[in-house]
Design a protein around this motif. Structure first.
Motif, mmCIF file in Angstrom:
data_model
loop_
_atom_site.group_PDB
_atom_site.id
_atom_site.type_symbol
_atom_site.label_atom_id
_atom_site.label_comp_id
_atom_site.label_asym_id
_atom_site.label_seq_id
_atom_site.Cartn_x
_atom_site.Cartn_y
_atom_site.Cartn_z
ATOM 1 N N MET A 156 121.895 72.739 59.478
ATOM 2 C CA MET A 156 120.843 72.159 58.640
ATOM 3 C C MET A 156 121.413 71.019 57.807
ATOM 4 N N PRO A 157 121.172 69.777 58.222
ATOM 5 C CA PRO A 157 121.793 68.650 57.504
ATOM 6 C C PRO A 157 121.409 68.592 56.026
ATOM 7 N N PHE A 158 120.151 69.004 55.678
ATOM 8 C CA PHE A 158 119.749 68.913 54.270
ATOM 9 C C PHE A 158 120.619 69.838 53.414
ATOM 10 N N HIS A 159 120.802 71.073 53.901
ATOM 11 C CA HIS A 159 121.655 72.021 53.159
ATOM 12 C C HIS A 159 123.083 71.476 53.091
ATOM 13 N N ARG A 160 123.596 71.003 54.247
ATOM 14 C CA ARG A 160 124.985 70.538 54.323
ATOM 15 C C ARG A 160 125.245 69.348 53.392
ATOM 16 N N ASP A 161 124.312 68.370 53.425
ATOM 17 C CA ASP A 161 124.576 67.113 52.716
ATOM 18 C C ASP A 161 124.095 67.116 51.269
ATOM 19 N N ARG A 162 123.058 67.932 50.962
ATOM 20 C CA ARG A 162 122.446 67.835 49.629
ATOM 21 C C ARG A 162 122.658 69.072 48.759
ATOM 22 N N ILE A 163 122.683 70.256 49.378
ATOM 23 C CA ILE A 163 122.778 71.488 48.571
ATOM 24 C C ILE A 163 124.246 71.944 48.467
ATOM 25 N N TYR A 164 124.889 72.064 49.645
ATOM 26 C CA TYR A 164 126.266 72.599 49.693
ATOM 27 C C TYR A 164 127.233 71.834 48.770
#
Ligand SMILES: C[S@@+](CC[C@H](N)C(=O)[O-])C[C@H]1O[C@@H](n2cnc3c(N)ncnc32)[C@H](O)[C@@H]1O
Length: 219
Positions: free
Chosen positions: A1-9
């Motif tokens: 999940m790019p959103f989780h990887r790039d923005r949340i993690y």
């Protein structure tokens, strides 16, 4: 999940990855770095402030996650270090053999997928008298804690983008071609024991075994 990887993690790591007990160990071990330094998986740059700029001529900051680099850029501006961010094209460190004096890994060997191969890559770029400074979390000695680590591993693996709780990092460092020279251990931080057992210390490349007469005769 790019959103989780790039923005949340990146924000999760930045928020949870540097409480006082963890920071105190960073303060002790990062100043050991000297010369040309490669830090693998710099994350949000939590270590930058602890390097001694007078001892570090260049810091290659390897980080494949663009969200992390955005945060690390801010930390870089707080130091006088000569930092160059580098990526990991084809999972190969883009530096020549024997190019660096010190490699630093904090909470990264517990995340990298093919970790023994990655450690061999670290050995490749280190000078023969170079050192690996490590600070990692993983497999606890206590069987009860280990059972919790096994239960919670998949949740951590998802939440923290591939993090393993059950790796025996010193054993993997040795498998990857190093000898652990000095090490301390302990449960750190105010997190549960299942996610706070750490090792920190120095490993050095194992001397290459002498060539056999048959190998010496080749080429
Ligand atoms: C748990 S974070 C630790 C960040 C930082 N070193 C610290 O001490 O706070 C793990 C970092 O390793 C990075 N990473 C993941 N795979 C990697 C790889 N194959 N090589 C280098 N770094 C990697 C992640 O993007 C992330 O920034």
């Amino acid at each position: 999940m790019p959103f989780h990887r790039d923005r949340i993690y990146p924000h999760l790591v930045n928020w949870l990855g540097n409480p006082k007990p963890i920071r105190e160990v960073r303060e002790r071990i990062i100043p050991w770095a000297q010369g040309t330094v490669l830090e693998i998986g710099v994350g949000s740059g939590a270590n930058f402030i602890h390097y001694v700029p007078a001892k570090v001529s260049k810091l290659y900051a390897l980080e494949p996650n663009p969200g992390m680099i955005r945060l690390a850029e801010r930390e870089r501006r707080r130091t006088a270090l000569n930092v160059e961010f580098i990526d990991l094209p084809g999972e190969r460190i883009p530096l020549a053999d024997g190019a660096v004096d010190t490699v630093v890994s904090t909470f990264t060997l517990c995340t990298i997928p093919d970790v023994v191969e990655a450690i061999r890559g670290i050995a490749r770029v280190l000078k023969p008298d170079g050192k690996l400074i490590f600070y990692e979390l993983g497999l606890a000695p206590d069987p009860r804690v280990r059972r919790w680590q096994a239960r919670l591993e998949s949740l951590h693996h998802w939440l923290f983008q591939g993090l393993y709780l059950t790796r025996d990092i010193p054993a993997l460092i040795e498998q990857g071609g190093f000898r652990v020279e000095q090490m301390e251990t302990g449960y750190l931080a105010q997190f549960p024991k299942s996610s706070s057992y750490c090792w920190w210390g120095i490993a050095v490349p194992r001397a290459l075994a002498p060539l056999s007469p048959r190998e010496r005769g080749r080429g």
